[in-house]
Design a protein around this motif. Structure first.
Motif, PDB file in Angstrom:
ATOM      1  N   ALA A 152       0.827  -1.207   0.000  1.00 49.04           N
ATOM      2  CA  ALA A 152       0.000   0.000   0.000  1.00 49.04           C
ATOM      3  C   ALA A 152       0.867   1.264   0.000  1.00 49.04           C
ATOM      4  O   ALA A 152       0.562   2.244  -0.698  1.00 49.04           O
ATOM      5  CB  ALA A 152      -0.933  -0.003   1.212  1.00 49.04           C
ATOM      6  N   ALA A 153       1.972   1.251   0.757  1.00 47.68           N
ATOM      7  CA  ALA A 153       2.858   2.417   0.799  1.00 47.68           C
ATOM      8  C   ALA A 153       3.498   2.658  -0.562  1.00 47.68           C
ATOM      9  O   ALA A 153       3.671   3.810  -0.985  1.00 47.68           O
ATOM     10  CB  ALA A 153       3.938   2.219   1.861  1.00 47.68           C
ATOM     11  N   PHE A 154       3.839   1.599  -1.273  1.00 47.22           N
ATOM     12  CA  PHE A 154       4.405   1.764  -2.614  1.00 47.22           C
ATOM     13  C   PHE A 154       3.356   2.304  -3.578  1.00 47.22           C
ATOM     14  O   PHE A 154       3.676   3.124  -4.448  1.00 47.22           O
ATOM     15  CB  PHE A 154       4.949   0.429  -3.117  1.00 47.22           C
ATOM     16  CG  PHE A 154       5.478   0.498  -4.525  1.00 47.22           C
ATOM     17  CD1 PHE A 154       6.732   1.031  -4.783  1.00 47.22           C
ATOM     18  CD2 PHE A 154       4.715   0.045  -5.591  1.00 47.22           C
ATOM     19  CE1 PHE A 154       7.218   1.111  -6.083  1.00 47.22           C
ATOM     20  CE2 PHE A 154       5.198   0.117  -6.894  1.00 47.22           C
ATOM     21  CZ  PHE A 154       6.453   0.653  -7.135  1.00 47.22           C
ATOM     22  N   ASP A 155       2.105   1.860  -3.462  1.00 45.43           N
ATOM     23  CA  ASP A 155       1.042   2.371  -4.325  1.00 45.43           C
ATOM     24  C   ASP A 155       0.875   3.880  -4.141  1.00 45.43           C
ATOM     25  O   ASP A 155       0.688   4.615  -5.118  1.00 45.43           O
ATOM     26  CB  ASP A 155      -0.272   1.657  -4.014  1.00 45.43           C
ATOM     27  CG  ASP A 155      -0.231   0.191  -4.407  1.00 45.43           C
ATOM     28  OD1 ASP A 155       0.604  -0.155  -5.257  1.00 45.43           O
ATOM     29  OD2 ASP A 155      -1.022  -0.587  -3.853  1.00 45.43           O
ATOM     30  N   ARG A 175       9.496   4.025   5.976  1.00 38.89           N
ATOM     31  CA  ARG A 175       9.112   3.566   7.318  1.00 38.89           C
ATOM     32  C   ARG A 175       8.465   2.184   7.243  1.00 38.89           C
ATOM     33  O   ARG A 175       8.736   1.300   8.077  1.00 38.89           O
ATOM     34  CB  ARG A 175       8.153   4.567   7.970  1.00 38.89           C
ATOM     35  CG  ARG A 175       8.809   5.836   8.488  1.00 38.89           C
ATOM     36  CD  ARG A 175       7.877   6.579   9.430  1.00 38.89           C
ATOM     37  NE  ARG A 175       6.612   6.929   8.775  1.00 38.89           N
ATOM     38  CZ  ARG A 175       6.391   8.069   8.112  1.00 38.89           C
ATOM     39  NH1 ARG A 175       7.380   8.956   8.016  1.00 38.89           N
ATOM     40  NH2 ARG A 175       5.233   8.317   7.550  1.00 38.89           N
ATOM     41  N   ALA A 176       7.600   1.985   6.245  1.00 33.85           N
ATOM     42  CA  ALA A 176       6.930   0.691   6.100  1.00 33.85           C
ATOM     43  C   ALA A 176       7.941  -0.420   5.805  1.00 33.85           C
ATOM     44  O   ALA A 176       7.846  -1.524   6.361  1.00 33.85           O
ATOM     45  CB  ALA A 176       5.881   0.766   4.999  1.00 33.85           C
ATOM     46  N   VAL A 177       8.921  -0.131   4.945  1.00 38.19           N
ATOM     47  CA  VAL A 177       9.920  -1.145   4.606  1.00 38.19           C
ATOM     48  C   VAL A 177      10.756  -1.498   5.825  1.00 38.19           C
ATOM     49  O   VAL A 177      10.972  -2.688   6.135  1.00 38.19           O
ATOM     50  CB  VAL A 177      10.811  -0.658   3.449  1.00 38.19           C
ATOM     51  CG1 VAL A 177      11.978  -1.631   3.217  1.00 38.19           C
ATOM     52  CG2 VAL A 177      10.002  -0.515   2.172  1.00 38.19           C
ATOM     53  N   ARG A 178      11.235  -0.488   6.554  1.00 36.02           N
ATOM     54  CA  ARG A 178      12.057  -0.764   7.736  1.00 36.02           C
ATOM     55  C   ARG A 178      11.256  -1.520   8.792  1.00 36.02           C
ATOM     56  O   ARG A 178      11.778  -2.436   9.451  1.00 36.02           O
ATOM     57  CB  ARG A 178      12.607   0.545   8.304  1.00 36.02           C
ATOM     58  CG  ARG A 178      13.590   1.253   7.378  1.00 36.02           C
ATOM     59  CD  ARG A 178      14.284   2.401   8.100  1.00 36.02           C
ATOM     60  NE  ARG A 178      15.134   3.155   7.194  1.00 36.02           N
ATOM     61  CZ  ARG A 178      14.811   4.330   6.656  1.00 36.02           C
ATOM     62  NH1 ARG A 178      13.638   4.878   6.934  1.00 36.02           N
ATOM     63  NH2 ARG A 178      15.635   4.957   5.843  1.00 36.02           N
ATOM     64  N   GLY A 179       9.986  -1.132   8.965  1.00 35.43           N
ATOM     65  CA  GLY A 179       9.155  -1.832   9.934  1.00 35.43           C
ATOM     66  C   GLY A 179       8.958  -3.295   9.549  1.00 35.43           C
ATOM     67  O   GLY A 179       8.992  -4.189  10.412  1.00 35.43           O
ATOM     68  N   HIS A 180       8.775  -3.546   8.252  1.00 35.70           N
ATOM     69  CA  HIS A 180       8.597  -4.929   7.815  1.00 35.70           C
ATOM     70  C   HIS A 180       9.895  -5.711   7.947  1.00 35.70           C
ATOM     71  O   HIS A 180       9.868  -6.909   8.294  1.00 35.70           O
ATOM     72  CB  HIS A 180       8.114  -4.959   6.367  1.00 35.70           C
ATOM     73  CG  HIS A 180       7.670  -6.316   5.920  1.00 35.70           C
ATOM     74  ND1 HIS A 180       6.628  -6.993   6.498  1.00 35.70           N
ATOM     75  CD2 HIS A 180       8.160  -7.140   4.952  1.00 35.70           C
ATOM     76  CE1 HIS A 180       6.471  -8.163   5.911  1.00 35.70           C
ATOM     77  NE2 HIS A 180       7.391  -8.280   4.972  1.00 35.70           N
ATOM     78  N   VAL A 181      11.029  -5.077   7.700  1.00 38.84           N
ATOM     79  CA  VAL A 181      12.321  -5.738   7.897  1.00 38.84           C
ATOM     80  C   VAL A 181      12.469  -6.154   9.355  1.00 38.84           C
ATOM     81  O   VAL A 181      12.902  -7.281   9.667  1.00 38.84           O
ATOM     82  CB  VAL A 181      13.469  -4.806   7.465  1.00 38.84           C
ATOM     83  CG1 VAL A 181      14.813  -5.348   7.956  1.00 38.84           C
ATOM     84  CG2 VAL A 181      13.502  -4.661   5.950  1.00 38.84           C
ATOM     85  N   ASP A 182      12.106  -5.270  10.268  1.00 38.88           N
ATOM     86  CA  ASP A 182      12.200  -5.603  11.693  1.00 38.88           C
ATOM     87  C   ASP A 182      11.291  -6.779  12.041  1.00 38.88           C
ATOM     88  O   ASP A 182      11.656  -7.629  12.860  1.00 38.88           O
ATOM     89  CB  ASP A 182      11.816  -4.382  12.537  1.00 38.88           C
ATOM     90  CG  ASP A 182      12.820  -3.235  12.394  1.00 38.88           C
ATOM     91  OD1 ASP A 182      13.973  -3.520  12.013  1.00 38.88           O
ATOM     92  OD2 ASP A 182      12.436  -2.075  12.637  1.00 38.88           O
ATOM     93  N   ALA A 183      10.101  -6.820  11.419  1.00 40.45           N
ATOM     94  CA  ALA A 183       9.191  -7.937  11.679  1.00 40.45           C
ATOM     95  C   ALA A 183       9.763  -9.250  11.160  1.00 40.45           C
ATOM     96  O   ALA A 183       9.668 -10.298  11.813  1.00 40.45           O
ATOM     97  CB  ALA A 183       7.828  -7.662  11.046  1.00 40.45           C
TER      98      ALA A 183
END
Length: 325
Positions: A152-155, A175-183
């Motif tokens: 969604a953030a990329f869209d 922010r979304a990418v870094r958060g997903h990397v942490d997950a």
């Protein structure tokens, strides 16, 4: 009186001559008009024929145009239908549930195409209750792979209309990418048998390119790829995941060959021990056979000597009987 008659006659002659000339002129004019009328009629006929041909051609052209417009309408209807399907597919990526399921489906297909079925598991569970989308077995270790990437953030970044919107969307995307990397990094659990890294599967090449190639970060260490490396996460796309899986498959084949080589070596060692034991038994048997042959030869010599003594004794008895006679 004679003069008047002469004048009258002259006038009459002039009138007759003028009439003849006028009649001749009128005749020529009539002929000219008739000829012009014929040419005009011929021209009108030709024009009417040409107009008729133009009308027929125009009607045929209009018919063809109508047919093509009808075909274009059908094509447009099909295009609208396909566009609607693309919209549904886009919505599938946009909605969290279907998007995750679609990524998991692509990941499962990639695993099935490259690896044997017993070399990976889907929805692998950990002791804390968390589940990773897939885990690939390498020896006694597992490679965790996550496939639920937030697109969604990329869209929003792709749909940004101006520079301000783009900067704002870019910050949200990072922010979304870094958060997903942490997950994804939470799936690195060496104490539960995983390797010391995890794969983050991005199921779209354009999103992967945005993360790895375009987003270099505003300062050192701020790029998503740098952040992923610091968290022991490897970002992959459909193409790069295929390469990783091919590498893993090659390693698995190497492990299998090594295992089979060890098994063959163990079998050869067992065969060598068995052969050594057989050789020992054969040597013992050879010794027994040599001893038996020696005993046989000894007994055979004794029998020959005994036979010779018997023969000598018999010969002596015969000589004694002969002397008595």
């Amino acid at each position: 009186m004679d003069v008047g008659i002469g004048i009258a006659l002259a006038v009459a002659v002039l009138v007759v001559v003028a009439g003849v000339v006028l009649f001749s002129r009128l005749t020529q004019i009539d002929k000219t008009v008739s000829a012009s009328e014929g040419r005009l009629r011929s021209t009108l006929d030709t024009l009417q024929s040409d107009l008729s041909q133009v009308t027929t051609s125009s009607q045929q052209s209009l018919t063809q145009v109508n047919e093509r417009l009808g075909a274009l309408g059908e094509s447009n209807a099909r295009l609208l239908e396909e566009t609607g399907k693309l919209g549904e597919l886009r919505e599938a990526f946009r909605v969290p549930g279907p998007r995750g399921g679609f990524g998991e489906l692509l990941l499962e297909n990639a695993l099935r195409d490259v690896l044997p079925a017993d070399q990976y598991t889907i929805q692998h569970s950990f002791a804390d209750g968390s589940r990773v989308d897939a885990a690939v077995k390498i020896g006694k270790r597992l490679v965790p792979i996550d496939s639920k990437f937030p697109t969604a953030a990329f869209d929003e970044l792709a749909a940004a209309a101006n520079e301000d919107d783009r900067r704002r969307a870019r910050r949200a995307f990072l922010r979304a990418v870094r958060g997903h990397v942490d997950a994804v990094a939470t799936y690195v659990k060496p104490d539960e048998g995983t390797v010391d890294y995890a794969l983050m599967y991005v199921p779209a090449e354009n999103v992967f390119q945005q993360i790895v190639v375009r987003e270099r970060g505003d300062e050192a260490g701020s790029a998503p790829a740098d952040h992923a490396r610091s968290r022991s996460v490897i970002i992959t796309s459909p193409n790069t995941l295929y390469l990783y899986l091919q590498t893993i498959a090659t390693a698995l084949r190497g492990f299998a060959i090594e295992r089979h080589a060890r098994e063959i070596g163990d079998q050869v060692a067992r065969l060598a021990r068995d052969l050594s034991r057989v050789l020992g038994e054969s040597a013992k048997l050879g010794g027994h056979l040599r001893h038996a042959r020696s005993k046989y030869d000894e007994i055979n010599r004794d029998l020959h000597r005994f036979h010779q003594r018997l023969s000598d004794a018999g010969q002596g008895a015969d000589d004694h009987e002969t002397r008595k006679d």
